[in-house]
Design a protein around this motif. Structure first.
Motif, PDB file in Angstrom:
ATOM      1  N   LEU A  56      -4.745  -8.771  -6.040  1.00 39.39           N
ATOM      2  CA  LEU A  56      -4.013  -8.239  -6.326  1.00 39.39           C
ATOM      3  C   LEU A  56      -2.776  -7.658  -4.445  1.00 39.39           C
ATOM      4  CD1 LEU A  56      -5.040  -6.249  -9.166  1.00 39.39           C
ATOM      5  CD2 LEU A  56      -3.454  -8.054  -9.404  1.00 39.39           C
ATOM      6  N   TYR A  57      -1.581  -7.613  -4.894  1.00 36.55           N
ATOM      7  CA  TYR A  57      -1.626  -6.719  -3.544  1.00 36.55           C
ATOM      8  C   TYR A  57      -1.704  -4.825  -4.624  1.00 36.55           C
ATOM      9  CZ  TYR A  57       1.602 -11.153  -3.006  1.00 36.55           C
ATOM     10  OH  TYR A  57       1.828 -12.704  -2.818  1.00 36.55           O
ATOM     11  N   THR A  58      -1.993  -4.638  -3.552  1.00 36.90           N
ATOM     12  CA  THR A  58      -2.429  -3.186  -3.960  1.00 36.90           C
ATOM     13  C   THR A  58      -1.905  -2.543  -2.515  1.00 36.90           C
ATOM     14  OG1 THR A  58      -4.606  -4.356  -4.145  1.00 36.90           O
ATOM     15  CG2 THR A  58      -4.831  -1.699  -3.175  1.00 36.90           C
ATOM     16  N   PRO A  59      -1.111  -1.272  -3.172  1.00 34.57           N
ATOM     17  CA  PRO A  59      -0.196   0.262  -2.211  1.00 34.57           C
ATOM     18  C   PRO A  59      -2.182   0.723  -1.525  1.00 34.57           C
ATOM     19  CG  PRO A  59       0.761  -0.791  -4.075  1.00 34.57           C
ATOM     20  CD  PRO A  59      -0.267  -0.931  -4.358  1.00 34.57           C
ATOM     21  N   THR A  60      -1.440   1.115  -0.469  1.00 35.78           N
ATOM     22  CA  THR A  60      -2.320   2.061  -0.216  1.00 35.78           C
ATOM     23  C   THR A  60      -2.001   3.790  -0.335  1.00 35.78           C
ATOM     24  OG1 THR A  60      -1.494   2.164   1.899  1.00 35.78           O
ATOM     25  CG2 THR A  60      -3.000   0.594   2.337  1.00 35.78           C
ATOM     26  N   ILE A  61      -3.550   4.970  -0.118  1.00 35.13           N
ATOM     27  CA  ILE A  61      -2.507   5.402  -0.141  1.00 35.13           C
ATOM     28  C   ILE A  61      -2.059   6.132   1.157  1.00 35.13           C
ATOM     29  CG2 ILE A  61      -3.601   7.634  -0.118  1.00 35.13           C
ATOM     30  CD1 ILE A  61      -6.079   6.046  -0.537  1.00 35.13           C
ATOM     31  N   GLU A  62      -1.672   5.495   1.888  1.00 37.16           N
ATOM     32  CA  GLU A  62      -0.628   5.945   3.099  1.00 37.16           C
ATOM     33  C   GLU A  62       0.807   5.754   2.363  1.00 37.16           C
ATOM     34  OE1 GLU A  62      -4.053   4.199   3.977  1.00 37.16           O
ATOM     35  OE2 GLU A  62      -4.668   6.191   5.210  1.00 37.16           O
ATOM     36  N   ASP A  63       0.796   4.905   1.712  1.00 38.74           N
ATOM     37  CA  ASP A  63       1.854   4.224   1.320  1.00 38.74           C
ATOM     38  C   ASP A  63       2.509   5.273   0.424  1.00 38.74           C
ATOM     39  OD1 ASP A  63       2.550   1.668   2.719  1.00 38.74           O
ATOM     40  OD2 ASP A  63       1.135   0.885   1.138  1.00 38.74           O
ATOM     41  N   GLU A  65       1.834   8.573   0.403  1.00 42.61           N
ATOM     42  CA  GLU A  65       1.295   9.983   0.935  1.00 42.61           C
ATOM     43  C   GLU A  65       3.324   9.979   1.980  1.00 42.61           C
ATOM     44  OE1 GLU A  65      -2.117  10.322   2.402  1.00 42.61           O
ATOM     45  OE2 GLU A  65      -3.114  11.605   0.752  1.00 42.61           O
ATOM     46  N   GLN A  66       2.810   8.867   2.873  1.00 43.82           N
ATOM     47  CA  GLN A  66       3.673   8.943   3.739  1.00 43.82           C
ATOM     48  C   GLN A  66       5.567   9.160   2.692  1.00 43.82           C
ATOM     49  OE1 GLN A  66       2.842   5.496   6.003  1.00 43.82           O
ATOM     50  NE2 GLN A  66       0.847   6.968   6.667  1.00 43.82           N
ATOM     51  N   ILE A  67       6.145   8.140   3.169  1.00 38.85           N
ATOM     52  CA  ILE A  67       7.547   8.114   2.464  1.00 38.85           C
ATOM     53  C   ILE A  67       8.055   7.517   0.957  1.00 38.85           C
ATOM     54  CG2 ILE A  67       8.908   8.933   3.854  1.00 38.85           C
ATOM     55  CD1 ILE A  67       9.327   6.015   4.990  1.00 38.85           C
ATOM     56  N   CYS A  68       6.858   6.372   0.967  1.00 42.59           N
ATOM     57  CA  CYS A  68       7.317   5.799  -0.307  1.00 42.59           C
ATOM     58  C   CYS A  68       6.071   6.061  -1.822  1.00 42.59           C
ATOM     59  CB  CYS A  68       7.138   4.937  -0.005  1.00 42.59           C
ATOM     60  SG  CYS A  68       7.323   3.954   1.922  1.00 42.59           S
ATOM     61  N   PRO A  69       6.519   6.902  -2.535  1.00 46.93           N
ATOM     62  CA  PRO A  69       5.870   7.581  -3.807  1.00 46.93           C
ATOM     63  C   PRO A  69       6.319   6.545  -4.740  1.00 46.93           C
ATOM     64  CG  PRO A  69       6.864   9.098  -3.278  1.00 46.93           C
ATOM     65  CD  PRO A  69       7.119   8.422  -2.162  1.00 46.93           C
ATOM     66  N   LYS A  70       8.206   6.473  -4.673  1.00 49.57           N
ATOM     67  CA  LYS A  70       8.332   5.237  -5.952  1.00 49.57           C
ATOM     68  C   LYS A  70       7.786   4.130  -5.672  1.00 49.57           C
ATOM     69  CE  LYS A  70      12.822   5.317  -8.729  1.00 49.57           C
ATOM     70  NZ  LYS A  70      13.518   6.440  -9.272  1.00 49.57           N
ATOM     71  N   THR A  71       8.098   3.395  -5.133  1.00 48.10           N
ATOM     72  CA  THR A  71       7.175   2.716  -4.439  1.00 48.10           C
ATOM     73  C   THR A  71       6.393   2.188  -4.443  1.00 48.10           C
ATOM     74  OG1 THR A  71       7.870   2.344  -1.751  1.00 48.10           O
ATOM     75  CG2 THR A  71       9.932   1.874  -3.435  1.00 48.10           C
ATOM     76  N   ALA A 112      13.978   4.958   0.552  1.00 48.26           N
ATOM     77  CA  ALA A 112      13.574   3.367  -0.193  1.00 48.26           C
ATOM     78  C   ALA A 112      13.650   2.162   1.338  1.00 48.26           C
ATOM     79  CB  ALA A 112      14.153   2.430  -1.346  1.00 48.26           C
ATOM     80  N   SER A 113      14.030   2.449   1.544  1.00 45.04           N
ATOM     81  CA  SER A 113      14.629   1.222   2.882  1.00 45.04           C
ATOM     82  C   SER A 113      13.266   1.047   3.829  1.00 45.04           C
ATOM     83  CB  SER A 113      15.870   1.648   3.568  1.00 45.04           C
ATOM     84  OG  SER A 113      15.935   3.064   4.781  1.00 45.04           O
ATOM     85  N   LYS A 114      12.707   2.439   4.157  1.00 47.95           N
ATOM     86  CA  LYS A 114      11.355   2.195   4.679  1.00 47.95           C
ATOM     87  C   LYS A 114       9.988   1.566   4.250  1.00 47.95           C
ATOM     88  CE  LYS A 114      12.868   5.622   8.211  1.00 47.95           C
ATOM     89  NZ  LYS A 114      12.852   7.095   8.300  1.00 47.95           N
ATOM     90  N   CYS A 115      10.073   1.507   2.926  1.00 49.58           N
ATOM     91  CA  CYS A 115       9.466   1.378   2.598  1.00 49.58           C
ATOM     92  C   CYS A 115       9.115   0.145   2.070  1.00 49.58           C
ATOM     93  CB  CYS A 115       9.375   1.747   0.651  1.00 49.58           C
ATOM     94  SG  CYS A 115       9.442   3.686   0.322  1.00 49.58           S
ATOM     95  N   ARG A 116       7.198  -0.440   2.357  1.00 46.01           N
ATOM     96  CA  ARG A 116       7.166  -1.674   2.061  1.00 46.01           C
ATOM     97  C   ARG A 116       6.985  -2.486   0.705  1.00 46.01           C
ATOM     98  NH1 ARG A 116       1.395  -3.094   4.509  1.00 46.01           N
ATOM     99  NH2 ARG A 116       1.037  -0.987   2.943  1.00 46.01           N
ATOM    100  N   ARG A 117       7.634  -3.444   0.698  1.00 47.11           N
ATOM    101  CA  ARG A 117       7.615  -4.426   0.089  1.00 47.11           C
ATOM    102  C   ARG A 117       6.607  -4.894  -1.046  1.00 47.11           C
ATOM    103  NH1 ARG A 117      11.566  -9.781   0.299  1.00 47.11           N
ATOM    104  NH2 ARG A 117      10.161 -10.086  -1.108  1.00 47.11           N
ATOM    105  N   CYS A 118       6.705  -4.420  -2.139  1.00 50.14           N
ATOM    106  CA  CYS A 118       4.131  -4.869  -2.997  1.00 50.14           C
ATOM    107  C   CYS A 118       4.098  -6.444  -2.200  1.00 50.14           C
ATOM    108  CB  CYS A 118       4.377  -4.886  -4.308  1.00 50.14           C
ATOM    109  SG  CYS A 118       3.394  -5.179  -5.225  1.00 50.14           S
ATOM    110  N   GLU A 119       5.403  -7.285  -1.727  1.00 48.51           N
ATOM    111  CA  GLU A 119       4.480  -8.449  -0.840  1.00 48.51           C
ATOM    112  C   GLU A 119       4.020  -8.445   0.035  1.00 48.51           C
ATOM    113  OE1 GLU A 119       8.278  -8.114  -2.992  1.00 48.51           O
ATOM    114  OE2 GLU A 119       7.190  -8.924  -5.374  1.00 48.51           O
TER     115      GLU A 119
END
Length: 145
Positions: A56-63, A65-71, A112-119
């Motif tokens: 599964l695509y797995t967000p990290t804790i850093e994703d 905490e830093q700027i992307c809680p919603k995504t 949101a533009s700085k956030c990584r896409r799930c894929e």
């Protein structure tokens, strides 16, 4: 006295409704943590009996905490559907998906533009995915509750 009573009742009802709205607007849920723990236990039991492998695509804790809680929450929500479909616990997956989507919708995120896409996130096994999800939901509760 007769006229004062309806006015007092109206004020009371208004204050109660404002309080209910304030309480329901918090983007947190103890039920969500309990549901993730239950799913984690089910996945563990299933994986001990069967040799199912699910990445599964797995967000990290850093994703989160830093700027992307919603995504981050949105990614977890979409991947929960994949996980629960693969492991045939779809009823629980739909419930968790709705809870995560609701949580994501209540989180404000400006960049949101700085956030990584799930894929593009690293693929992990179900156990690691659920551990990251659990940590993220607990962190969300501590941030917003």
């Amino acid at each position: 006295m007769q006229r004062e009573r309806p006015a007092l009742v109206s004020v009371f009802v208004f204050l109660c409704s404002v309080n209910i709205i304030a309480v329901t607007q918090k983007p947190c849920s103890r039920d969500l943590i309990n549901n993730v723990l239950t799913l984690k236990e089910k996945v563990s039991n299933i994986s001990n009996k069967l040799s199912l492998n699910c990445s599964l695509y797995t967000p990290t804790i850093e994703d989160y905490e830093q700027i992307c809680p919603k995504t981050t929450m949105q990614c977890f929500a979409s991947e929960i559907i994949v996980l629960t479909h693969e492991w045939e616990v779809t009823r629980m997956g739909k419930k968790l998906n709705k809870m995560l989507d609701k949580l994501a919708s209540r989180i404000n995120q400006q960049t949101a533009s700085k956030c990584r896409r799930c894929e593009v996130m690293k693929e992990e096994n179900a156990t690691t995915f659920l551990e990251n999800l659990l940590w993220t939901v607990e962190k969300s509760n501590s941030d917003y509750c």
